[in-house]
Design a protein around this motif. Structure first.
Motif, PDB file in Angstrom:
ATOM      1  N   VAL A   1       0.850  -1.193   0.000  1.00 25.52           N
ATOM      2  CA  VAL A   1       0.000   0.000   0.000  1.00 25.52           C
ATOM      3  C   VAL A   1       0.885   1.243   0.000  1.00 25.52           C
ATOM      4  O   VAL A   1       1.787   1.375   0.816  1.00 25.52           O
ATOM      5  N   THR A   2       0.619   2.106  -0.946  1.00 29.25           N
ATOM      6  CA  THR A   2       1.412   3.332  -1.035  1.00 29.25           C
ATOM      7  C   THR A   2       0.931   4.340   0.010  1.00 29.25           C
ATOM      8  O   THR A   2      -0.258   4.580   0.123  1.00 29.25           O
TER       9      THR A   2
ATOM     10  N   ILE B   1       0.714   8.150   1.037  1.00 31.49           N
ATOM     11  CA  ILE B   1       0.872   9.463   0.425  1.00 31.49           C
ATOM     12  C   ILE B   1       1.203  10.465   1.524  1.00 31.49           C
ATOM     13  O   ILE B   1       0.525  10.509   2.537  1.00 31.49           O
ATOM     14  N   ASP B   2       2.261  11.216   1.299  1.00 27.83           N
ATOM     15  CA  ASP B   2       2.586  12.272   2.255  1.00 27.83           C
ATOM     16  C   ASP B   2       1.932  13.565   1.815  1.00 27.83           C
ATOM     17  O   ASP B   2       2.273  14.105   0.773  1.00 27.83           O
ATOM     18  N   HIS B   3       1.001  14.023   2.595  1.00 25.54           N
ATOM     19  CA  HIS B   3       0.380  15.303   2.278  1.00 25.54           C
ATOM     20  C   HIS B   3       1.173  16.388   2.985  1.00 25.54           C
ATOM     21  O   HIS B   3       1.205  16.429   4.199  1.00 25.54           O
ATOM     22  N   ASP B   4       1.826  17.233   2.189  1.00 26.95           N
ATOM     23  CA  ASP B   4       2.721  18.210   2.812  1.00 26.95           C
ATOM     24  C   ASP B   4       2.089  19.595   2.957  1.00 26.95           C
ATOM     25  O   ASP B   4       2.756  20.538   3.327  1.00 26.95           O
ATOM     26  N   GLU B   5       0.776  19.676   2.666  1.00 28.73           N
ATOM     27  CA  GLU B   5       0.119  20.969   2.852  1.00 28.73           C
ATOM     28  C   GLU B   5      -0.859  20.876   4.020  1.00 28.73           C
ATOM     29  O   GLU B   5      -1.150  19.792   4.508  1.00 28.73           O
ATOM     30  N   LEU B   6      -1.391  22.032   4.415  1.00 24.78           N
ATOM     31  CA  LEU B   6      -2.256  22.026   5.601  1.00 24.78           C
ATOM     32  C   LEU B   6      -3.729  21.886   5.234  1.00 24.78           C
ATOM     33  O   LEU B   6      -4.121  22.165   4.130  1.00 24.78           O
TER      34      LEU B   6
END
Lengths: 211, 10
Positions: B2-3, B5-10
């Motif tokens: 399972v990938t 995902i890094d969410h780098d915004e707020l």
């Protein structure tokens, strides 16, 4: 991080603090939709669960904690400390009409099928429409206090600035996330009517009242 | 796998 995103974040932060300041200073939450505030609290809670699972930067983590704390603080002020001043008769938008479609959509259009990812997607969709009870309330009462108008303007500007940030990121780092972009556009469009009134009335020193 | 995902915004 680019200038558009930084300004967007600061605008978002300003909005949240303005609201807390208004409620605390006037010791009243008249004209503020408790339902919109509840929706924003759900949004931050669903999205920032990743505080426990992934670390981006100290800046991101601090902002997440501030947004969470401020939103729970706002709910505390509205539904407990200054509850008698809460104008619930005018806050009659049915929020299930927003929550259920956002939840259903987050199962249909999502990047990856994991619990965290679906919660994140749900928060993006719900945030896009979370302001509707507040705008509905302003349209029902036909007016908004000046500080409430400033709050709404800062809150609307935040996502508009994020759109510029996404355009910038597309050209500089090939970053493209259609879920946030489409939801962000919907979110910004919802404010357009209000932006017009804000610029033509509030900025000229008049109170925001609807014809 | 399972990938994530890094969410780098707020």
């Amino acid at each position: 991080m680019n200038i558009f995103r930084l300004c967007g974040d600061l605008s978002h932060l300003l909005a949240i603090l303005l609201l807390l300041f208004k409620i605390w200073k006037t010791r009243s939450c008249a004209g503020i939709s408790g339902k919109t505030q509840l929706l924003f609290t759900i949004v931050y809670t669903a999205r920032y669960l990743d505080l426990f699972t992934s670390f981006v930067s100290v800046y991101n983590s601090v902002m997440k904690i501030v947004f969470l704390t401020a939103s729970y603080g706002t709910l505390y002020l509205m539904f407990y400390k200054f509850k008698p001043t809460y104008d619930h008769n005018h806050d009659s938008f049915r929020i299930l009409y927003l929550i259920v479609p956002a939840l259903v959509l987050s199962f249909i259009i999502v990047h990856v099928y994991t619990v965290m990812e679906i919660l994140w997607t749900f928060s993006i969709y719900l945030e896009a429409v979370a302001i509707m009870p507040q705008l509905f309330m302003v349209s029902r009462t036909g007016e908004a206090e000046t500080i409430t108008s400033h709050y709404l303007f800062a809150l609307g500007s935040y996502r508009a600035l994020y759109i510029l940030n996404w355009i910038y990121r597309y050209y500089t780092e090939d970053f493209l996330d259609w879920i946030t972009i489409m939801a962000g556009i919907v979110q910004t469009i919802l404010y357009c009517d209000f932006f017009y009134l804000y610029i033509t009335k509030v900025l000229k020193g008049k109170r925001l009242s609807l014809p | 796998p399972v990938t994530e995902i890094d969410h780098d915004e707020l």
